[in-house]
Design an enzyme around this catalytic site. Structure first.
Site, PDB file in Angstrom:
ATOM      1  NE  ARG B  49      -1.879   3.171 -10.190  1.00 44.55           N
ATOM      2  CZ  ARG B  49      -2.826   3.107 -11.119  1.00 44.55           C
ATOM      3  NH1 ARG B  49      -3.095   4.158 -11.862  1.00 44.55           N
ATOM      4  NH2 ARG B  49      -3.492   2.003 -11.312  1.00 44.55           N
ATOM      5  CG  ASP B  51      -1.567   0.044  -1.505  1.00 48.93           C
ATOM      6  OD1 ASP B  51      -1.533   0.115  -2.742  1.00 48.93           O
ATOM      7  OD2 ASP B  51      -0.606  -0.341  -0.794  1.00 48.93           O
ATOM      8  NE  ARG B 216       0.042  -2.009   2.935  1.00 50.24           N
ATOM      9  CZ  ARG B 216      -1.049  -2.522   2.362  1.00 50.24           C
ATOM     10  NH1 ARG B 216      -1.555  -1.962   1.282  1.00 50.24           N
ATOM     11  NH2 ARG B 216      -1.616  -3.582   2.879  1.00 50.24           N
TER      12      ARG B 216
END
Lengths: 268, 268
Positions: B49, B51, B216
């Site tokens: 998934r 971002d 991240r």
């Protein structure tokens, strides 16, 4: 004294360098940013009139500042004013040869363009902005043989846009090299499943000056040679014909980057 | 039998992989293209998934075809239907482990992400879509020392988005490497004028599964270590704290690429 700027841009969203009414151009965006900084109308002069969609790493522009701002402060201000697809990497003060305004179209030591061709079964969304994608293999030796015929001083009438306004058509190509580069951002190889090979060919073209679309017409013609659609030995006749309709199609703008406008050290 | 697709995308203009009302997402664009090809509503399931703004070279998706189209023909049809920033490079038929629908979220052999950081005085419009630009130097040895603490099985609660919905927070990182890469598309060096040095650091992260924003947040934290804002030796305590507010800022999406969802050869 004028200020020279080294600028880079992603050409995808620009309708070329030269200002045109009603469309987004590099010259207009840069002039607008400088006008905001100086709070007066500023116009810029560029070394190369890159086509719509063509990129630049080392374009050179100059302008005449209406008031004095140190070049470091100017670069800092430009960082805040320029859009994300346009940037300035260096700035310095320099006068023209007669002490007047500097015009980077004149006095440069030539230009270096690079054209990237990606040969692979599929498009790559991570590189498509900067490469011409084709599925057919190129014979790189044939491309090199053809390119050798284009080096030197020739009448390049066969290799310019139909609407090119230049009065003179003789230009000097100082070097044309075709080589392979490492492919960027390739999809991973499937476990146990053959995914087509990818090859990237880069054609580097250097010369003092160019006619409109000249690099792209040369690349389009060299690719036809690489595909076996015409032989390298036909290039001298094609040059002699001085007829645009005899050359290959104009290669897509996206594959072309102005790598550098060469500039001699004159001061500073 | 399901069909698996290897897809790539430039994430810049997508609001992430997962379908959301009112915004452009990879899942919706791909489902729309497949629905046009099959002339029936088709839904797709993705392995990762990603971002908003994150790119992919080797994302893996699967769907259940409402009628039979050979995979070669399907790939050909997708070439015509997908937008320029989304592409499919491979397609094959495969069932789930129980003979039911294939879901690539399960059964994959882990994921490989790469994060690019460009350290240079100026932005580069030709690479900014794919790199995090920073002006400050990084101590790569310190980054490596900190990264070593993150490898292995840990509770990664400190390294996930505040709104992450995952019930379990223990994950296994199989490898985190920080290295230098050749800078791309740099501006030319000025004749006789110093133009700042450019360095590109790539952080490769591999693991079986990840929490939301986990790569991240890890990269943001590693960069703080590289900048000297925190020491590598604080990482074990940061992991033990299980507190998102103790870790570094979430690094920008643009620097991150899903390089590969690893997939074992099961058939074909």
């Amino acid at each position: 004294v004028s200020i020279a700027l080294r600028i880079a841009y992603d050409g995808t969203a620009f309708h070329g360098f030269v200002r045109q009414a009603g469309v987004r151009t590099v010259q207009a965006e840069l002039a607008q940013a400088l006008s905001r900084i100086y709070k007066q109308v500023v116009e810029v002069r560029g070394a190369s009139r890159t086509d719509a969609g063509v990129h630049a790493r080392g374009q050179l522009v100059a302008f005449d500042p209406p008031l004095e701002i140190p070049t470091e402060g100017l670069l800092h201000a430009l960082r805040g004013e320029l859009p994300e697809d346009l940037g300035a990497s260096a700035a310095w003060e320099e006068s023209g040869p007669d002490g007047g305004p500097l015009n980077p179209r004149f006095g440069n030591d030539g230009k270096h363009y690079a054209y990237r061709i990606r040969i692979a079964p599929d498009r790559n969304p991570l590189t498509d902005r900067y490469e011409w994608h084709t599925r057919q293999a190129l014979d790189l030796d044939a491309v090199r043989e053809a390119a050798a015929h284009l080096v030197g001083e020739h009448d390049f009438s066969s290799f310019r846009a139909a609407d090119c306004q230049s009065k003179t058509t003789v230009r000097v190509m100082t070097g044309i090299r075709a080589g392979e580069a490492e492919p960027r951002d390739q999809a991973p190889t499937e476990a146990g499943r053959l995914v087509g090979q990818c090859r990237v060919v880069v054609i580097d073209v250097e010369g003092q000056a160019f006619l409109k679309n000249m690099v792209r017409v040369m690349v389009g013609t060299l690719v036809e040679v690489g595909l076996g659609k015409r032989s390298a030995s036909t290039i001298p006749g094609l040059i002699a014909a001085a007829d645009r309709t005899k050359a290959g199609d104009t290669a897509p703008a996206r594959g072309l980057t102005l790598v550098e406008v060469k500039w001699p050290r004159r001061s500073g």
